[in-house]
Design a protein around this motif. Structure first.
Motif, mmCIF file in Angstrom:
data_model
loop_
_atom_site.group_PDB
_atom_site.id
_atom_site.type_symbol
_atom_site.label_atom_id
_atom_site.label_comp_id
_atom_site.label_asym_id
_atom_site.label_seq_id
_atom_site.Cartn_x
_atom_site.Cartn_y
_atom_site.Cartn_z
ATOM 1 N N ILE A 208 0.813 -1.217 0.000
ATOM 2 C CA ILE A 208 0.000 0.000 0.000
ATOM 3 C C ILE A 208 0.845 1.265 0.000
ATOM 4 C CG2 ILE A 208 -1.968 -1.135 1.112
ATOM 5 C CD1 ILE A 208 -1.076 0.194 3.762
ATOM 6 N N PHE A 209 2.164 1.130 -0.189
ATOM 7 C CA PHE A 209 3.037 2.303 -0.168
ATOM 8 C C PHE A 209 2.690 3.303 -1.263
ATOM 9 C CE2 PHE A 209 7.111 0.850 2.246
ATOM 10 C CZ PHE A 209 6.334 0.607 3.360
ATOM 11 N N GLU A 210 2.126 2.821 -2.366
ATOM 12 C CA GLU A 210 1.835 3.713 -3.493
ATOM 13 C C GLU A 210 0.848 4.824 -3.135
ATOM 14 O OE1 GLU A 210 -1.246 2.006 -6.449
ATOM 15 O OE2 GLU A 210 -0.303 0.236 -5.530
ATOM 16 N N PHE A 211 0.071 4.641 -2.080
ATOM 17 C CA PHE A 211 -0.936 5.638 -1.712
ATOM 18 C C PHE A 211 -0.369 6.748 -0.827
ATOM 19 C CE2 PHE A 211 -3.330 1.621 -2.311
ATOM 20 C CZ PHE A 211 -4.069 2.005 -3.413
ATOM 21 N N ALA A 212 0.874 6.612 -0.377
ATOM 22 C CA ALA A 212 1.452 7.574 0.562
ATOM 23 C C ALA A 212 1.799 8.890 -0.123
ATOM 24 C CB ALA A 212 2.702 6.989 1.199
ATOM 25 N N ASP A 213 1.533 9.983 0.578
ATOM 26 C CA ASP A 213 2.024 11.301 0.171
ATOM 27 C C ASP A 213 3.359 11.598 0.841
ATOM 28 O OD1 ASP A 213 -0.326 11.911 -1.354
ATOM 29 O OD2 ASP A 213 -1.357 12.306 0.536
ATOM 30 N N ALA A 214 3.612 10.925 1.968
ATOM 31 C CA ALA A 214 4.881 11.085 2.688
ATOM 32 C C ALA A 214 5.148 9.812 3.474
ATOM 33 C CB ALA A 214 4.833 12.291 3.619
ATOM 34 N N ILE A 215 6.421 9.450 3.604
ATOM 35 C CA ILE A 215 6.825 8.276 4.374
ATOM 36 C C ILE A 215 7.875 8.716 5.394
ATOM 37 C CG2 ILE A 215 7.879 5.997 4.322
ATOM 38 C CD1 ILE A 215 6.761 5.608 1.535
ATOM 39 N N MET A 216 7.540 8.497 6.672
ATOM 40 C CA MET A 216 8.435 8.856 7.773
ATOM 41 C C MET A 216 8.962 7.570 8.402
ATOM 42 S SD MET A 216 7.705 11.487 10.913
ATOM 43 C CE MET A 216 6.362 10.545 11.662
ATOM 44 N N THR A 217 10.255 7.511 8.659
ATOM 45 C CA THR A 217 10.858 6.308 9.209
ATOM 46 C C THR A 217 11.296 6.529 10.660
ATOM 47 O OG1 THR A 217 13.015 6.946 8.292
ATOM 48 C CG2 THR A 217 11.651 5.486 6.967
ATOM 49 N N MET A 218 11.189 5.453 11.446
ATOM 50 C CA MET A 218 11.653 5.459 12.832
ATOM 51 C C MET A 218 12.565 4.275 13.080
ATOM 52 S SD MET A 218 8.557 6.537 15.429
ATOM 53 C CE MET A 218 9.710 6.739 16.806
ATOM 54 N N GLU A 219 13.527 4.487 13.969
ATOM 55 C CA GLU A 219 14.407 3.411 14.393
ATOM 56 C C GLU A 219 14.924 3.738 15.783
ATOM 57 O OE1 GLU A 219 18.213 0.819 12.705
ATOM 58 O OE2 GLU A 219 17.278 2.378 11.474
ATOM 59 N N ASP A 220 14.846 2.750 16.667
ATOM 60 C CA ASP A 220 15.341 2.917 18.048
ATOM 61 C C ASP A 220 14.743 4.148 18.722
ATOM 62 O OD1 ASP A 220 16.948 0.643 17.801
ATOM 63 O OD2 ASP A 220 18.610 1.810 16.977
ATOM 64 N N LYS A 222 13.695 6.934 17.470
ATOM 65 C CA LYS A 222 13.981 8.227 16.857
ATOM 66 C C LYS A 222 13.451 8.287 15.431
ATOM 67 C CE LYS A 222 18.319 8.701 19.449
ATOM 68 N NZ LYS A 222 19.788 8.852 19.331
ATOM 69 N N ILE A 223 12.974 9.455 15.027
ATOM 70 C CA ILE A 223 12.626 9.672 13.630
ATOM 71 C C ILE A 223 13.929 9.843 12.849
ATOM 72 C CG2 ILE A 223 11.506 11.247 11.996
ATOM 73 C CD1 ILE A 223 9.465 11.867 14.197
ATOM 74 N N THR A 224 14.109 9.007 11.838
ATOM 75 C CA THR A 224 15.367 9.020 11.095
ATOM 76 C C THR A 224 15.247 9.667 9.724
ATOM 77 O OG1 THR A 224 14.898 6.774 10.275
ATOM 78 C CG2 THR A 224 16.245 6.976 12.279
ATOM 79 N N GLY A 225 14.023 9.976 9.304
ATOM 80 C CA GLY A 225 13.874 10.631 8.012
ATOM 81 C C GLY A 225 12.423 10.742 7.601
ATOM 82 N N ILE A 226 12.156 11.661 6.698
ATOM 83 C CA ILE A 226 10.829 11.802 6.130
ATOM 84 C C ILE A 226 10.973 12.205 4.667
ATOM 85 C CG2 ILE A 226 10.625 14.184 6.984
ATOM 86 C CD1 ILE A 226 7.562 13.605 7.245
ATOM 87 N N GLU A 227 10.276 11.476 3.805
ATOM 88 C CA GLU A 227 10.337 11.724 2.369
ATOM 89 C C GLU A 227 8.923 11.994 1.866
ATOM 90 O OE1 GLU A 227 11.508 9.446 -1.819
ATOM 91 O OE2 GLU A 227 11.971 8.543 0.124
ATOM 92 N N ARG A 228 8.738 13.143 1.268
ATOM 93 C CA ARG A 228 7.437 13.507 0.722
ATOM 94 C C ARG A 228 7.409 13.255 -0.777
ATOM 95 N NH1 ARG A 228 7.144 16.503 5.450
ATOM 96 N NH2 ARG A 228 5.046 16.367 6.331
ATOM 97 N N THR A 229 6.318 12.619 -1.228
ATOM 98 C CA THR A 229 6.190 12.291 -2.634
ATOM 99 C C THR A 229 5.346 13.310 -3.386
ATOM 100 O OG1 THR A 229 4.268 10.882 -2.159
ATOM 101 C CG2 THR A 229 6.439 9.846 -2.161
ATOM 102 N N LYS A 230 4.752 14.245 -2.637
ATOM 103 C CA LYS A 230 4.032 15.343 -3.280
ATOM 104 C C LYS A 230 4.142 16.572 -2.418
ATOM 105 C CE LYS A 230 -0.670 15.362 -1.442
ATOM 106 N NZ LYS A 230 -2.095 15.396 -1.769
#
Length: 232
Positions: A208-220, A222-230
């Motif tokens: 279902i990743f294709e529906f995302a406008d933004a993807i934010m990642t977490m690890e341990d 902490k937020i490690t990044g955010i990528e916006r597709t629009k």
């Protein structure tokens, strides 16, 4: 410029004290805009559910603040926070939180009834949303008569029926087959997400990743990044 729907600043949550102290989320800051479907991804145990619980007014932060629709929710009184959550927030839990003594339609109708919608009208809306999530003939059944995937769809129907301004879904497709999960997320994006609302989804489901406008990642924690597709 319009303020973001969700603003988190320095959110931190720890459990225990001294040698038993465990930090689940550390200094998490991000914004989610109106009209945006944001995915939160990361390994199990990375703090995703804890972060969402603080954002949605369920779990009190150890530090930091949360602003939803311009309001600092953790400065609200308990009654005001409960009222805000009822009218502005929808949440789908991993373990569904369905009431076993109610029918599936009554479970879906709960937030509508609490918002003072007449009973018969609320049940009618609930039946409509059960049909949307693929359960058109299950309204009279108790949750115990449903499979895990069906219970998950009831929980999703309950969250989206009031058309909340901010919708938070914790692994909403975990118990669903690929086609059903895609269909529900596609409906949520097309019919529930509006220029005046925001949706945050925790997921490991790459289907279902294709529906995302933004993807934010977490690890341990902490937020490690955010990528916006629009651009929103």
């Amino acid at each position: 410029m319009e303020s973001p729907a969700v603003v988190a600043r320095g959110l931190t949550k720890w459990f225990g004290e001294g040698e038993t102290k465990t930090v689940a989320v550390q200094d998490a800051s991000f914004e989610a805009s109106y009209g945006e479907l944001l995915y939160l991804v990361g390994p199990s145990g990375s703090g995703k559910t804890t972060l969402l619980s603080m954002i949605s007014g369920i779990l009190t932060p150890s530090a930091g603040d949360v602003t939803l629709e311009g309001k600092d929710i953790w400065k609200m009184s308990p009654n005001d926070l409960a009222d805000f959550r009822l009218h502005k927030l929808g949440f789908v839990f991993q373990d569904f939180h369905l009431f076993p003594r109610l029918t599936t339609a009554e479970n879906v109708a709960i937030p509508l009834i609490l918002q003072r919608m007449p009973w018969n009208e609320a049940i009618g809306v609930a039946e409509k949303f059960l049909e949307i999530v693929g359960l058109p003939d299950k309204g009279a059944l108790p949750p115990v008569k449903l499979s895990g995937g069906e219970q998950q769809r009831v929980a999703i129907a309950r969250a989206i029926a009031p058309h909340p301004d901010i919708l938070i879904l914790d692994e909403p497709t975990a118990s669903l087959d690929g086609d059903t999960g895609r269909r529900i997320v596609e409906f949520v994006k097309q019919e529930i997400l509006t220029p005046k609302s925001c949706i945050i989804i925790v997921t490991h489901d790459s289907r279902i990743f294709e529906f995302a406008d933004a993807i934010m990642t977490m690890e341990d924690g902490k937020i490690t990044g955010i990528e916006r597709t629009k651009t929103v």
